[in-house]
Design a protein around this motif. Structure first.
Motif, PDB file in Angstrom:
ATOM      1  N   ASP A 130       0.797  -1.221   0.000  1.00 21.60           N
ATOM      2  CA  ASP A 130       0.000   0.000   0.000  1.00 21.60           C
ATOM      3  C   ASP A 130       0.835   1.280   0.000  1.00 21.60           C
ATOM      4  O   ASP A 130       0.372   2.321  -0.489  1.00 21.60           O
ATOM      5  N   SER A 131       2.031   1.230   0.548  1.00 23.59           N
ATOM      6  CA  SER A 131       2.853   2.437   0.639  1.00 23.59           C
ATOM      7  C   SER A 131       3.534   2.788  -0.676  1.00 23.59           C
ATOM      8  O   SER A 131       4.003   3.915  -0.863  1.00 23.59           O
ATOM      9  N   LEU A 132       3.586   1.849  -1.605  1.00 28.66           N
ATOM     10  CA  LEU A 132       4.380   2.013  -2.820  1.00 28.66           C
ATOM     11  C   LEU A 132       3.697   2.980  -3.784  1.00 28.66           C
ATOM     12  O   LEU A 132       2.545   2.781  -4.175  1.00 28.66           O
ATOM     13  N   ARG A 133       4.431   4.035  -4.182  1.00 30.74           N
ATOM     14  CA  ARG A 133       3.889   5.040  -5.097  1.00 30.74           C
ATOM     15  C   ARG A 133       4.595   5.079  -6.441  1.00 30.74           C
ATOM     16  O   ARG A 133       4.071   5.634  -7.411  1.00 30.74           O
ATOM     17  N   ALA A 134       5.811   4.508  -6.521  1.00 30.56           N
ATOM     18  CA  ALA A 134       6.534   4.535  -7.795  1.00 30.56           C
ATOM     19  C   ALA A 134       7.557   3.409  -7.820  1.00 30.56           C
ATOM     20  O   ALA A 134       8.087   2.996  -6.777  1.00 30.56           O
ATOM     21  N   VAL A 135       7.840   2.939  -9.042  1.00 31.18           N
ATOM     22  CA  VAL A 135       8.897   1.968  -9.283  1.00 31.18           C
ATOM     23  C   VAL A 135       9.799   2.523 -10.370  1.00 31.18           C
ATOM     24  O   VAL A 135       9.326   2.929 -11.441  1.00 31.18           O
ATOM     25  N   GLY A 136      11.100   2.561 -10.092  1.00 28.34           N
ATOM     26  CA  GLY A 136      12.071   3.030 -11.062  1.00 28.34           C
ATOM     27  C   GLY A 136      12.968   1.906 -11.527  1.00 28.34           C
ATOM     28  O   GLY A 136      13.124   0.892 -10.829  1.00 28.34           O
ATOM     29  N   MET A 137      13.583   2.097 -12.717  1.00 22.42           N
ATOM     30  CA  MET A 137      14.353   0.991 -13.311  1.00 22.42           C
ATOM     31  C   MET A 137      15.471   1.535 -14.200  1.00 22.42           C
ATOM     32  O   MET A 137      15.390   2.673 -14.701  1.00 22.42           O
ATOM     33  N   ASP A 138      16.497   0.710 -14.413  1.00 19.64           N
ATOM     34  CA  ASP A 138      17.640   1.104 -15.237  1.00 19.64           C
ATOM     35  C   ASP A 138      17.553   0.520 -16.644  1.00 19.64           C
ATOM     36  O   ASP A 138      18.561   0.129 -17.230  1.00 19.64           O
ATOM     37  N   PHE A 139      16.370   0.473 -17.203  1.00 26.19           N
ATOM     38  CA  PHE A 139      16.186   0.069 -18.593  1.00 26.19           C
ATOM     39  C   PHE A 139      15.093   0.927 -19.209  1.00 26.19           C
ATOM     40  O   PHE A 139      14.379   1.650 -18.510  1.00 26.19           O
ATOM     41  N   ILE A 140      14.969   0.857 -20.527  1.00 25.02           N
ATOM     42  CA  ILE A 140      14.265   1.887 -21.280  1.00 25.02           C
ATOM     43  C   ILE A 140      12.746   1.846 -21.131  1.00 25.02           C
ATOM     44  O   ILE A 140      12.070   2.864 -21.288  1.00 25.02           O
ATOM     45  N   SER A 141      12.206   0.672 -20.836  1.00 24.96           N
ATOM     46  CA  SER A 141      10.755   0.532 -20.689  1.00 24.96           C
ATOM     47  C   SER A 141      10.438  -0.632 -19.781  1.00 24.96           C
ATOM     48  O   SER A 141      11.171  -1.628 -19.760  1.00 24.96           O
ATOM     49  N   SER A 142       9.317  -0.538 -19.098  1.00 23.11           N
ATOM     50  CA  SER A 142       8.847  -1.655 -18.285  1.00 23.11           C
ATOM     51  C   SER A 142       8.484  -2.858 -19.139  1.00 23.11           C
ATOM     52  O   SER A 142       8.405  -3.984 -18.637  1.00 23.11           O
TER      53      SER A 142
END
Length: 225
Positions: free
Chosen positions: A145-157
């Motif tokens: 529930d606390s999660l608001r964003a996910v970031g990544m080191d590649f060009i697209s999910s």
């Protein structure tokens, strides 16, 4: 306190996803050529370079990124997970489950696969064979529930080799068909080639453009020494 830039500068050499058009940056006026000032015309899709996918990207009832308050883009509980992946591989629920205790209470989850290391040396491979997320990963992450964003080191999910999985991931994360309005932002093409230990705050500041689904972002972290 030390600050780390987690965005890539946008340029004509920015890698693009699959067959997306590259950025065009043209100097309109030039002091060197006798004009009184410098000025540029920039033409690009809003998913080139480091950017944030907003809800409306895959959710017809979702908010546009400019409709979110600025505080939504400041993260004080950041978790960085190293999950090595290479060409065309998917991050699945099984990859994430061992980190449940770290993810709990997190507002920004950063996933570093190592794929970002080839961004400059092999931009075609970077844009056409990136890792991605599976649908199972989205269903698992939405539980926190606390999660608001996910970031990544590649060009697209979305991995180009697994389009169905990537589309389902985007739809779930961005809140399609949810009655409670919940969504998790996706920060794609981040520069994670840093020592990210002891990161205390991350700012992922979008360019506020009315009427668009997603936008370019300047992302930086504050790190304790």
């Amino acid at each position: 306190m030390k600050r780390l830039l987690l965005s890539y500068p946008l340029s004509v050499n920015t890698p693009v996803y699959k067959d997306n058009p590259p950025p065009e940056i043209v100097q309109q006026f030039s002091i060197q050529k006798g004009d009184l000032f410098n000025q540029f015309i920039i033409k690009t899709i809003n998913h080139n370079g480091t950017h944030i996918d907003g809800p409306w990207h895959f959710n017809p009832q979702g908010k546009k990124l400019s409709e979110l308050p600025i505080d939504y883009f400041v993260f004080h509980h950041v978790t960085v997970l190293d999950i090595p992946k290479t060409d065309d591989e998917l991050i699945t629920k099984a990859d994430l489950e061992p980190f449940a205790h770290q993810i709990a209470g997190t507002d920004l989850l950063i996933i570093r696969t190592g794929f970002g290391k080839i961004r400059t040396s092999d931009p075609v491979r970077y844009g056409n064979h990136n890792p991605g997320f599976s649908a199972s990963a989205a269903n698992y992450l939405m539980v926190f529930d606390s999660l608001r964003a996910v970031g990544m080191d590649f060009i697209s999910s979305t991995s180009p080799l697994h389009m169905d999985e990537g589309i389902a991931f985007h739809q779930t994360m961005l809140g399609k068909d949810r009655v409670d309005g919940r969504f998790i932002l996706l920060i794609e093409d981040m520069n994670l080639n840093h020592n990210l230990s002891n990161v205390s705050v991350v700012y992922a500041v979008p360019l506020y453009i009315e009427g668009v689904d997603s936008s370019f972002a300047t992302v930086f972290a504050e790190k304790r020494y």
